[in-house]
Design an enzyme around this catalytic site. Structure first.
Site, mmCIF file in Angstrom:
data_model
loop_
_atom_site.group_PDB
_atom_site.id
_atom_site.type_symbol
_atom_site.label_atom_id
_atom_site.label_comp_id
_atom_site.label_asym_id
_atom_site.label_seq_id
_atom_site.Cartn_x
_atom_site.Cartn_y
_atom_site.Cartn_z
ATOM 1 N N ARG A 166 -22.519 -29.291 11.782
ATOM 2 C CA ARG A 166 -23.941 -29.286 11.477
ATOM 3 C C ARG A 166 -24.284 -28.092 10.594
ATOM 4 O O ARG A 166 -23.585 -27.078 10.598
ATOM 5 C CB ARG A 166 -24.772 -29.321 12.751
ATOM 6 C CG ARG A 166 -24.459 -28.299 13.809
ATOM 7 C CD ARG A 166 -25.267 -28.603 15.054
ATOM 8 N NE ARG A 166 -25.189 -27.519 16.042
ATOM 9 C CZ ARG A 166 -25.856 -27.526 17.188
ATOM 10 N NH1 ARG A 166 -26.650 -28.561 17.476
ATOM 11 N NH2 ARG A 166 -25.761 -26.516 18.027
ATOM 12 N N ASP A 191 -30.375 -29.213 18.170
ATOM 13 C CA ASP A 191 -29.737 -29.635 19.418
ATOM 14 C C ASP A 191 -30.175 -31.028 19.848
ATOM 15 O O ASP A 191 -31.028 -31.195 20.722
ATOM 16 C CB ASP A 191 -29.994 -28.617 20.538
ATOM 17 C CG ASP A 191 -29.166 -27.362 20.359
ATOM 18 O OD1 ASP A 191 -28.223 -27.393 19.556
ATOM 19 O OD2 ASP A 191 -29.454 -26.351 21.012
ATOM 20 N N GLY A 215 -26.031 -19.071 25.316
ATOM 21 C CA GLY A 215 -25.113 -18.878 24.196
ATOM 22 C C GLY A 215 -24.456 -20.162 23.722
ATOM 23 O O GLY A 215 -24.605 -21.226 24.305
ATOM 24 N N ASP A 244 -34.115 -22.111 24.322
ATOM 25 C CA ASP A 244 -32.866 -21.934 23.577
ATOM 26 C C ASP A 244 -32.624 -23.078 22.604
ATOM 27 O O ASP A 244 -31.678 -23.013 21.810
ATOM 28 C CB ASP A 244 -31.677 -21.785 24.533
ATOM 29 C CG ASP A 244 -31.516 -22.983 25.457
ATOM 30 O OD1 ASP A 244 -32.418 -23.202 26.280
ATOM 31 O OD2 ASP A 244 -30.500 -23.682 25.350
ATOM 32 N N ARG A 271 -32.301 -18.937 17.346
ATOM 33 C CA ARG A 271 -33.273 -19.605 18.213
ATOM 34 C C ARG A 271 -34.194 -18.580 18.861
ATOM 35 O O ARG A 271 -33.940 -17.372 18.814
ATOM 36 C CB ARG A 271 -32.537 -20.365 19.318
ATOM 37 C CG ARG A 271 -31.451 -21.314 18.825
ATOM 38 C CD ARG A 271 -30.153 -21.109 19.608
ATOM 39 N NE ARG A 271 -29.061 -21.917 19.081
ATOM 40 C CZ ARG A 271 -28.883 -23.195 19.386
ATOM 41 N NH1 ARG A 271 -29.687 -23.792 20.240
ATOM 42 N NH2 ARG A 271 -27.894 -23.870 18.861
#
Length: 522
Positions: A191, A278, A99, A268, A198
């Site tokens: 962002r 990420d 998460g 993820d 995902r």
């Protein structure tokens, strides 16, 4: 000011517990959670083009009202921030619930008929923070802020970055995982992406056998982000897998083209939109080494090394398809949906490599062998990847010959004794074969060079360049950050006067902190 239209939050089941404490969340897609206020928010930089993308002008971004929003200290009308629930495989092992542990979405905006989700990374703890504080430090924030836009301007699918805000608060991190944590400046990056859904968002509900939530998530993604799938009339889940296969391949081929290594290709960290997401311990190949990983955690296994990225992408896509089994309920159909990954990747990779070396087409097995022989040749001697492909455009069909080209480009090698030791012999043989192949091309040398320079960047965000900007920013000097922002906007242009940003990695940076491998600490 922007108007919010939060379809993710409105369409999917919410965590019924509103208290913000670390826990296992049930079959809910997200938890409502507010950013934790900071003491002294300061806008360091922002990308005007991303601001315009979401409907903000320069004055609005610089306003104290928006700075408060971008730091987690303020809100917009109707704003109800959330953190998403997802799981994932980390380094090949199922990790259960993960998460948004330090990212909080503040809303979705629609501008020029495009939907964008805004997310604050480093805005405080959420129910998914596990043992973390939900904060981010300046060094990792600078890296994400720069690399998101560097990748965009290189033409690689990516999430975007709007702003970089200092919080005024210190964050304690153990940068080297050596038991010596130190306080560092805290920062927040806003962002931007169509969504931050995902593979792991689907995986967690499949693992929990929460089929209703899984199906709701799939329908939300199809309705709001892949409406063309509905129009094609195909089975929604299988068609979604088709699109994920295609866009994931396009993304990873882009990584391979420019020498980017993600470093943490856990499921993820894989976007259903095929976007690079990420930016943790990423890196750029300096010397061409397919086995190089920028992640210290991955130093032993090298699971996420440069050369392994295509295979890991395929593995991850298979895990995504498995997560949709409760909806599809047909193993043969799922297997069929992912079966073409390897062949499609190979086709696109060969086409990309042909573009990099200036071939109009891959004609036969001989051309494929020529392309496949290049990585081992570059690895035989420490060859700077970016410089090699950029300079290769200067090798003509006839003259100057290979020997003259090598002598005039000795600076692309990290080993000063490469020629004397004979290490460059394999590369020399490849260049002779390549030049012979060029003689069968009908495109004139100058046009071929122009075509090659459109896919082979002169400037990439080398780790040592980012680290220099981070070092200065830590001491309040943001001039180098601004210079890098200008350079990475035009990675394929010559940019006279900025040649230092195109130089190979200096010797001092080979093993310097932040300039080669990095930890996940941020």
């Amino acid at each position: 000011m922007i108007q919010l239209d939060d379809q993710f939050r409105k369409s999917l089941p919410a965590d019924p517990i509103i208290d913000n404490y670390r826990r296992q969340v049930g079959p809910s897609a997200y938890s409502l959670v507010s950013p934790t206020p900071v003491s002294a928010p300061k806008l360091v930089e922002y990308w005007p083009e991303v601001a315009r993308l979401v409907g903000l002008d320069d004055n609005e971004v610089r306003s104290q009202e928006m700075i408060n929003v971008l730091s987690g200290n303020g809100s917009l009308p109707g704003m109800q921030p959330w953190a998403a629930c997802y799981g994932g495989h980390q380094f090949g092992n199922w990790a259960g619930q993960l998460g948004d542990g330090r990212a909080i979405s503040i809303g979705e905006v629609v501008h020029d008929n495009r939907r964008w989700e805004l997310q604050l990374k480093g805005a405080g703890p959420t129910p998914y923070s596990r043992m973390g504080d939900g904060r981010a430090v300046l060094r990792s924030s600078v890296r994400e802020f720069l690399c998101s836009e560097a990748m965009y301007h290189l033409g690689v699918p990516t999430t975007r970055a709007l702003s970089l805000v200092l919080t005024g608060d210190a964050v304690v991190r153990d940068m080297f995982y050596d038991g010596n944590p130190e306080p560092e400046p805290g920062a927040i990056v806003c962002r931007v992406a169509p969504s931050f859904v995902r593979f792991g968002n689907f995986q967690i509900f499949a693992a929990r056998q929460a089929t209703d939530t899984l199906e709701s998530l799939m329908n939300f993604v199809l309705d709001h982000h892949f409406p063309n799938i509905r129009e094609r009339g195909r089975d929604g889940a299988l068609a979604l897998i088709d699109d994920v296969v295609r866009t994931t391949i396009e993304m990873v081929v882009g990584w391979m083209r420019v020498g980017f290594v993600h470093g943490v290709m856990n499921t993820d960290n894989m976007s259903v939109h095929g976007l690079t997401i990420d930016y943790g311990p990423y890196g750029w190949l300096d010397d061409f080494d397919p086995g190089w990983t920028p992640n210290t955690t991955d130093a032993a296994g090298k699971r996420y090394s440069f050369g392994n990225q295509p295979g890991i992408a395929q593995w991850n896509v298979i895990r995504f398809a498995e997560a949709l089994h409760p909806v599809v309920n047909s193993v043969p159909d799922l297997e069929q949906a992912v079966s073409g990954f390897a062949g499609l990747f190979q086709h696109q990779y060969l086409r990309m490599m042909a573009d990099k070396i200036g071939l109009n087409e891959v004609r036969d097995d001989s051309d494929r062998e020529l392309i496949e022989a290049l990585p081992p040749a570059l690895s035989a001697v420490e060859t700077d990847m970016t410089l090699f492909f950029r300079r290769l455009a200067g090798l003509s069909k006839d003259a100057p010959g290979v020997e003259d080209w090598l002598k005039s480009n000795e600076d692309i090698f990290y080993d000063a004794n490469a020629f004397e030791s004979g290490l460059a012999g394999v590369l020399r043989q490849w260049l002779v074969r390549y030049q012979d192949r060029l003689r069968h091309e009908t495109v004139p040398d100058h046009l071929r060079a122009e075509q090659m320079n459109r896919v082979n960047p002169k400037y990439v965000l080398r780790n040592y360049l980012a680290q220099q900007a981070i070092n200065d920013a830590t001491h309040g000097d943001y001039s180098e950050l601004g210079s890098l922002m200008s350079v990475i906007r035009q990675p394929y242009d010559e940019q006279p006067g900025r040649e230092k940003y195109a130089a190979k990695r200096p010797d001092w940076a080979r093993d310097a902190p932040g300039c080669s491998m990095l930890s996940c600490s941020s």
